[in-house]
Enzyme design. Structure first.
Site, PDB file in Angstrom:
ATOM      1  N   LYS A 128       1.064  -1.234  -0.108  1.00  0.00           N
ATOM      2  CA  LYS A 128       0.079   0.091  -0.128  1.00  0.00           C
ATOM      3  C   LYS A 128       0.738   1.023  -0.021  1.00  0.00           C
ATOM      4  O   LYS A 128       1.997   1.209   0.289  1.00  0.00           O
ATOM      5  CB  LYS A 128      -0.850   0.081   1.462  1.00  0.00           C
ATOM      6  N   TYR A 165      16.973  30.440   1.112  1.00  0.00           N
ATOM      7  CA  TYR A 165      15.811  31.233   1.633  1.00  0.00           C
ATOM      8  C   TYR A 165      15.899  31.653   3.043  1.00  0.00           C
ATOM      9  O   TYR A 165      16.210  30.862   3.705  1.00  0.00           O
ATOM     10  CB  TYR A 165      14.394  30.479   1.364  1.00  0.00           C
TER      11      TYR A 165
END
Length: 373
Positions: free
Chosen positions: A40, A265
């Site tokens: 999954k 940043y």
């Protein structure tokens, strides 16, 4: 599809390591015990199609996915193993039927909705798996709901119960062993009552990866192997082989001096008085590199050296401080694998390896490495 910035940003899946882990768990089981592997969430981020194919080759008896469309993807890719859908819902029964998927049934509402579709299509004895709630308290029939289930199944020709299962909440935790044993006892009682009501015995399965390692005496007819196959053990001292390695190439090297200011940043990357050499690599938080690994909190592997992050992690890139380390554009950086491991990064972030693995998006190409390295 490959990463748009760099065709060498890839998640390598080591087939020999996967086979080694499979043999380890298989060795803890009786020859007659079936082994289901969970694929999954894109095989815990490893690549569902690629990993399912490897498991089919290893000899797994079953696969399990969370959602119906995950199973459809595997069928379309040619995977032929039986596939259990753990969270079948009620919206995709036609897809489940058409693709020979086997739904987990957690309540009477879902079962009745499925049977209505099966009856309308004239189908009988469709394989289903009954989920019992023994203490996880997410999905599944509570003990007080079982009689209604038995009564409905007694007059229902549309389905055939292939297995009955439950899920252990804390099998990896020795302090919770009494709770775990209580769950297993409750499961056995519920499964036996279901078998008696049906007049035949479906498969029983309750053990997850930690359960296989710590409670093999309760393996019943099948076990469900999840995080263990990907290289994470619940036992101290057991070192399984990491299957996935996230590797990227250096895009650019920059030599910066104090006059160049800051890096990245927010200007959180600071240049040393004697200068700093940085390497920029083409993965960022959109590729599963959590922003909290920035500003030197984590280090990756480059040419045999560990090099720390510097400045903030960007969306598609991050910078590494490679001062004093031989490095050039095109060199390979290992973000995680054997060094560092996903467990190390998870510890830095205060989370679990599952989250690191499942955070690697599909834009990172999955590549199967078939020979031992």
């Amino acid at each position: 599809m490959p990463h748009p910035e760099n065709d060498f940003s890839r998640l390598e899946l080591n087939l020999p390591a996967c086979q080694e882990n499979y043999r380890y768990f298989r060795s803890r089981l009786e020859p007659s015990t079936k082994l289901l592997v969970l694929v999954k969430a894109n095989a815990y981020g490893h690549g569902a199609v690629e990993f399912a194919a490897m498991m089919q080759g290893c000899g797994a008896d079953y696969l399990a996915v969370a959602l119906p469309l995950e199973g459809v993807e595997l069928r379309q890719a040619g995977i032929s193993l039986p596939i259990l859908v753990l969270t079948a819902g009620t919206d995709f029964f036609d897809e489940i039927i058409d693709n020979r998927l086997e739904p987990g049934i957690p309540n009477l509402y879902t079962l009745k909705a499925l049977c209505a579709v099966l009856e309308a299509r004239g189908l009988r004895d469709f394989p289903i798996h009954i989920k019992l709630d023994t203490g996880m308290h997410r999905l599944g029939f509570m003990p007080g709901e079982l009689q209604d289930l038995f009564d409905f199944l007694r007059d229902c020709p549309w389905v055939k119960v292939k297995s009955v299962y439950s899920h252990l909440a804390a099998a990896e935790d020795p302090e919770s062993d009494d709770f775990t044993l209580g769950q297993i006892g409750m499961f056995k009682a519920g499964a036996d009552a279901l078998s008696a009501s049906l007049g035949y015995k479906p498969m029983y399965h309750v053990l997850n990866s930690a359960g296989i390692e710590r409670f093999p005496q309760f393996q019943f007819d099948m076990v469900r192997l999840g995080i263990g196959i990907y290289g994470i053990s619940s036992l101290p001292g057991v070192r399984l082989s990491p299957v996935a390695s996230l590797k990227v190439k250096v895009l650019q090297i920059k030599t910066l001096g104090p006059q160049d200011g800051t890096i990245g940043y927010g200007r959180y990357g600071h240049i040393a008085p004697e200068g700093t050499i940085i390497a920029t690599i083409p993965v960022g938080y959109a590729d599963g590199i959590d922003r909290h690994l920035g500003r030197g909190r984590a280090s990756f592997s480059l040419n045999g050296h560990r090099v720390p992050t510097i400045g903030n992690i960007c969306m598609d890139m991050c910078m590494l401080d490679v001062t004093g380390v031989p490095a050039k554009a095109g060199d390979t950086v290992t973000v995680f694998g054997t060094d560092p491991t996903v467990s190390e990064l998870a510890e830095i972030l205060g989370t679990i390896p599952y989250e690191i693995m499942t955070s690697v998006p599909r834009r990172i190409e999955r590549v199967i490495i078939r020979k031992k390295q």
